[in-house]
Design an enzyme around this catalytic site. Structure first.
Site, PDB file in Angstrom:
ATOM      1  N   GLY A  66       0.938  -1.226   0.062  1.00 32.05           N
ATOM      2  CA  GLY A  66       0.124  -0.065   0.101  1.00 32.05           C
ATOM      3  C   GLY A  66       0.716   1.166   0.064  1.00 32.05           C
TER       4      GLY A  66
ATOM      5  N   GLN B 274       3.501  10.021   0.904  1.00 27.62           N
ATOM      6  CA  GLN B 274       4.802   9.153   0.867  1.00 27.62           C
ATOM      7  C   GLN B 274       5.620   9.398  -0.253  1.00 27.62           C
ATOM      8  OE1 GLN B 274       2.535   5.377   2.174  1.00 27.62           O
ATOM      9  NE2 GLN B 274       4.524   5.067   3.079  1.00 27.62           N
TER      10      GLN B 274
ATOM     11  N   CYS C 137       6.176  -0.117   7.066  1.00 24.12           N
ATOM     12  CA  CYS C 137       5.647   1.176   6.457  1.00 24.12           C
ATOM     13  C   CYS C 137       6.837   1.627   5.606  1.00 24.12           C
ATOM     14  CB  CYS C 137       5.415   2.304   7.346  1.00 24.12           C
ATOM     15  SG  CYS C 137       5.013   3.859   6.689  1.00 24.12           S
ATOM     16  N   LEU C 138       6.423   1.922   4.380  1.00 25.86           N
ATOM     17  CA  LEU C 138       7.737   2.193   3.428  1.00 25.86           C
ATOM     18  C   LEU C 138       8.523   3.467   3.742  1.00 25.86           C
ATOM     19  CD1 LEU C 138       6.305   1.370  -0.213  1.00 25.86           C
ATOM     20  CD2 LEU C 138       7.982   0.194   1.147  1.00 25.86           C
TER      21      LEU C 138
ATOM     22  N   HIS D 268      -2.023   7.890   7.094  1.00 22.11           N
ATOM     23  CA  HIS D 268      -1.231   8.783   6.218  1.00 22.11           C
ATOM     24  C   HIS D 268      -1.980  10.042   5.806  1.00 22.11           C
ATOM     25  CE1 HIS D 268       2.705   6.823   6.209  1.00 22.11           C
ATOM     26  NE2 HIS D 268       2.045   5.690   5.845  1.00 22.11           N
TER      27      HIS D 268
ATOM     28  N   HIS E  87      -4.058   1.623   7.638  1.00 25.00           N
ATOM     29  CA  HIS E  87      -2.801   2.336   7.927  1.00 25.00           C
ATOM     30  C   HIS E  87      -2.698   3.504   6.888  1.00 25.00           C
ATOM     31  CE1 HIS E  87       1.777   1.752   8.099  1.00 25.00           C
ATOM     32  NE2 HIS E  87       1.715   2.443   6.935  1.00 25.00           N
ATOM     33  N   GLU E  88      -3.040   2.986   5.514  1.00 21.93           N
ATOM     34  CA  GLU E  88      -2.854   4.208   4.545  1.00 21.93           C
ATOM     35  C   GLU E  88      -3.740   5.322   4.892  1.00 21.93           C
ATOM     36  OE1 GLU E  88      -0.155   3.698   2.862  1.00 21.93           O
ATOM     37  OE2 GLU E  88      -0.204   1.653   3.171  1.00 21.93           O
TER      38      GLU E  88
HETATM   39 CO    CO Z   1       2.889   3.666   5.709  1.00 26.37          CO
END
Ligand code: CO
Length: 189
Positions: free
Chosen positions: A49, A54, A98-99, A144, A140-141
């Protein structure tokens, strides 16, 4: 950005990750290019995701694919202006990464199911009932887009356990800032 290049990731503690993202107004070619870039970056980074902040874009755009497999286009979700209208089911813990926090994983508690209303990339309204892993990724996304990060959701014990790694990310960010400042000075000279 080249039409087929992967946009760079924003890493913690980049302030772009803390801003509440703005609603998308125009469902145009530019939006399509952002979405394509997000999908390429997600797959290239072995993510499941990604949210637009991000890649440094403060817009309410999410992409996800719970398989992480670029061949499984049928599992791809692209959500514009999503809102989680209902959360239900038992709150369960699961490990999340998380990236924007490379190498950091933490247990996060979330309700199992959610209902999300959004638009697709053409602007058509959609409503999805998500369960399991997909529901977790979406939540989660969605965080953000509200400027909420993995570090906020982890337990105090995990935050302590990851203290060195978090400090390392802060140091790397300061270094990138210093390098960028030095580079732009040179450019002006
Ligand atoms: Co993340």
């Amino acid at each position: 950005m080249d039409a087929d290049s992967n946009p760079d990731l924003a890493f913690y503690p980049d302030p772009v990750l803390r801003k509440v993202a703005h609603p998308v107004q125009a469902f145009d070619q530019q939006l399509d290019e952002v979405v394509q870039g997000m999908l390429r970056r997600m797959y290239a980074s072995q993510g499941v995701g990604l949210a637009a902040p991000q890649i440094g874009i403060g817009a309410r755009i999410l992409v996800l694919n719970e398989t992480g497999d670029p061949e499984r286009v049928d599992e791809e979700l692209v959500l514009i202006n999503p809102s989680v209208v209902e959360r239900s089911g038992a709150e369960t813990f699961a490990e999340e990464g998380c990236l924007s926090f490379p190498g950091i994983y933490a247990e996060v508690k979330r309700p199992e199911n959610c209902i999300v209303e959004a638009q697709d990339r053409k602007g058509t309204a959609i409503r999805l009932e998500l369960t399991g892993f997909q529901s977790r990724i979406l939540q989660h996304e969605y965080d953000h887009l509200e400027g909420v990060l993995l570090v906020d959701r982890m337990s105090p014990a995990d935050r302590l356990r990851h203290k060195a790694a978090l400090e390392e990310l802060k140091g790397a960010y300061r270094q990138r800032l210093a390098k960028a400042a030095a580079g732009s000075d040179k450019g002006q000279g």
